[in-house]
Design a protein around this motif. Structure first.
Motif, PDB file in Angstrom:
ATOM      1  N   PRO A 181       0.817  -1.229   0.000  1.00  0.00           N
ATOM      2  CA  PRO A 181       0.000   0.000   0.000  1.00  0.00           C
ATOM      3  C   PRO A 181       0.844   1.270   0.000  1.00  0.00           C
ATOM      4  N   SER A 182       1.935   1.288   0.745  1.00  0.00           N
ATOM      5  CA  SER A 182       2.808   2.463   0.777  1.00  0.00           C
ATOM      6  C   SER A 182       3.448   2.707  -0.588  1.00  0.00           C
ATOM      7  N   ILE A 183       3.858   1.617  -1.237  1.00  0.00           N
ATOM      8  CA  ILE A 183       4.476   1.752  -2.561  1.00  0.00           C
ATOM      9  C   ILE A 183       3.470   2.266  -3.580  1.00  0.00           C
ATOM     10  N   ARG A 242      15.026   0.005   3.041  1.00  0.00           N
ATOM     11  CA  ARG A 242      14.394   1.172   2.419  1.00  0.00           C
ATOM     12  C   ARG A 242      14.919   2.465   3.027  1.00  0.00           C
ATOM     13  N   ASP A 243      15.038   2.508   4.339  1.00  0.00           N
ATOM     14  CA  ASP A 243      15.531   3.721   4.993  1.00  0.00           C
ATOM     15  C   ASP A 243      16.996   3.980   4.665  1.00  0.00           C
ATOM     16  N   PHE A 244      17.752   2.906   4.445  1.00  0.00           N
ATOM     17  CA  PHE A 244      19.175   3.048   4.132  1.00  0.00           C
ATOM     18  C   PHE A 244      19.379   3.513   2.695  1.00  0.00           C
ATOM     19  N   THR A 245      18.536   3.007   1.767  1.00  0.00           N
ATOM     20  CA  THR A 245      18.700   3.318   0.338  1.00  0.00           C
ATOM     21  C   THR A 245      17.728   4.387  -0.146  1.00  0.00           C
ATOM     22  N   MET A 246      16.711   4.704   0.686  1.00  0.00           N
ATOM     23  CA  MET A 246      15.660   5.665   0.325  1.00  0.00           C
ATOM     24  C   MET A 246      14.841   5.220  -0.883  1.00  0.00           C
ATOM     25  N   THR A 247      14.764   3.914  -1.091  1.00  0.00           N
ATOM     26  CA  THR A 247      13.929   3.354  -2.150  1.00  0.00           C
ATOM     27  C   THR A 247      13.548   1.925  -1.778  1.00  0.00           C
ATOM     28  N   PHE A 248      12.383   1.487  -2.266  1.00  0.00           N
ATOM     29  CA  PHE A 248      11.954   0.112  -2.021  1.00  0.00           C
ATOM     30  C   PHE A 248      12.474  -0.856  -3.084  1.00  0.00           C
ATOM     31  N   SER A 249      13.144  -0.335  -4.093  1.00  0.00           N
ATOM     32  CA  SER A 249      13.583  -1.211  -5.188  1.00  0.00           C
ATOM     33  C   SER A 249      14.532  -2.302  -4.691  1.00  0.00           C
ATOM     34  N   GLN A 256       8.844  -7.993  -8.940  1.00  0.00           N
ATOM     35  CA  GLN A 256       9.515  -6.923  -9.675  1.00  0.00           C
ATOM     36  C   GLN A 256       8.531  -6.172 -10.575  1.00  0.00           C
ATOM     37  N   LEU A 257       7.611  -6.905 -11.176  1.00  0.00           N
ATOM     38  CA  LEU A 257       6.647  -6.273 -12.079  1.00  0.00           C
ATOM     39  C   LEU A 257       5.725  -5.309 -11.354  1.00  0.00           C
ATOM     40  N   ILE A 258       5.222  -5.703 -10.167  1.00  0.00           N
ATOM     41  CA  ILE A 258       4.294  -4.808  -9.467  1.00  0.00           C
ATOM     42  C   ILE A 258       4.990  -3.551  -8.981  1.00  0.00           C
ATOM     43  N   TYR A 259       6.303  -3.600  -8.857  1.00  0.00           N
ATOM     44  CA  TYR A 259       7.031  -2.401  -8.418  1.00  0.00           C
ATOM     45  C   TYR A 259       7.167  -1.400  -9.558  1.00  0.00           C
ATOM     46  N   TYR A 260       7.302  -1.915 -10.786  1.00  0.00           N
ATOM     47  CA  TYR A 260       7.592  -1.017 -11.909  1.00  0.00           C
ATOM     48  C   TYR A 260       6.392  -0.760 -12.828  1.00  0.00           C
ATOM     49  N   LYS A 275       3.593   5.733  -5.809  1.00  0.00           N
ATOM     50  CA  LYS A 275       3.505   5.698  -7.270  1.00  0.00           C
ATOM     51  C   LYS A 275       2.298   6.460  -7.801  1.00  0.00           C
ATOM     52  N   GLY A 276       1.421   6.885  -6.904  1.00  0.00           N
ATOM     53  CA  GLY A 276       0.215   7.571  -7.335  1.00  0.00           C
ATOM     54  C   GLY A 276      -0.880   6.637  -7.807  1.00  0.00           C
ATOM     55  N   GLU A 277      -0.770   5.372  -7.460  1.00  0.00           N
ATOM     56  CA  GLU A 277      -1.777   4.373  -7.818  1.00  0.00           C
ATOM     57  C   GLU A 277      -2.744   4.186  -6.646  1.00  0.00           C
ATOM     58  N   PRO A 278      -3.983   3.748  -6.915  1.00  0.00           N
ATOM     59  CA  PRO A 278      -4.946   3.520  -5.825  1.00  0.00           C
ATOM     60  C   PRO A 278      -4.438   2.460  -4.843  1.00  0.00           C
ATOM     61  N   GLU A 279      -4.465   2.776  -3.580  1.00  0.00           N
ATOM     62  CA  GLU A 279      -3.982   1.835  -2.564  1.00  0.00           C
ATOM     63  C   GLU A 279      -4.859   0.587  -2.497  1.00  0.00           C
ATOM     64  N   ALA A 280      -6.096   0.697  -2.967  1.00  0.00           N
ATOM     65  CA  ALA A 280      -7.023  -0.444  -2.932  1.00  0.00           C
ATOM     66  C   ALA A 280      -6.545  -1.591  -3.813  1.00  0.00           C
TER      67      ALA A 280
END
Length: 203
Positions: free
Chosen positions: A53-55, A172-179, A105-109, A59-64
């Motif tokens: 949900p945070s990701i 995430r906090d160390f790299t500032m990204t969830f990738s 990987q796909l849902i992230y990008y 990304k500006g996508e619906p959290e639902a």
């Protein structure tokens, strides 16, 4: 439950026998592999469902969209039915894990309609191997050791569910990204799929 219905009743074990049996289970190769597989599946499941949900929000996508991961529950009995039909169980353990590595990987990008489709597919891949983990002890050990084997598999498995979201959050906090967090999760679940191939007593 259907598997356990065929187990003969009336057997019991002494305290010494239980201790020896538990130690035997701790050294059982297939039980340890199943426990490692459970760790990987729960690491992946709780990491993705916890942070998704945070990701999506970032990304500006619906959290639902994240709720689609939990709407694929019917895939569990369907997978069990297909497994019984073809007489094979192992493909339902390793294939969903390997597919998870790609789908994470796909849902992230991805975005838009492809994101919806990938999320639903990932939900199916989450559910299928999890439904078989509860059956594995009945196939791996003697009926008097099923409780110990189940306890080990589930305990180790849910340790993955505890550590996964925490480790991913720290990364995430160390790299500032969830990738990187999702990349490591993909590696973990892919490793689980490879481990499933080496469980000898499961066809």
């Amino acid at each position: 439950i259907f598997k356990l219905r065929g187990i003969r009743g009336g057997k019991s074990a002494s305290l010494q026998g239980l201790k020896e049996g538990f130690l035997k289970v701790l050294k059982h190769r297939d039980v340890l592999l199943a426990a490692a597989l459970a760790f990987c599946t729960q690491y992946s499941f709780y990491t993705v469902t916890g942070w998704y949900p945070s990701i999506l929000s970032m990304k500006g996508e619906p959290e639902a969209i994240a709720s689609l991961l939990t709407l694929t529950f019917p895939s569990m009995p369907l997978a069990a039915f297909l497994s019984n039909k073809i007489g094979r169980r192992k493909p339902f353990l390793y294939l969903p894990c390997i597919l998870q590595a790609l789908l994470i990987q796909l849902i992230y990008y991805l975005g838009g309609a492809p994101l919806y489709a990938a999320t639903i597919a990932l939900g199916v891949c989450f559910n299928v191997p999890f439904s078989f983990l509860f059956l594995l002890p009945t196939e791996l050990v003697d009926e008097l050791l099923i409780g110990s084997a189940t306890g080990i598999i589930l305990t180790v498995g849910y340790m993955g569910g505890i550590l996964g979201p925490f480790i991913s959050g720290v990364i995430r906090d160390f790299t500032m990204t969830f990738s990187w967090s999702f990349l490591i999760t993909s590696i973990v679940i892919f490793s689980g799929g490879v481990l499933a191939l080496f469980i000898r007593r499961v066809k």
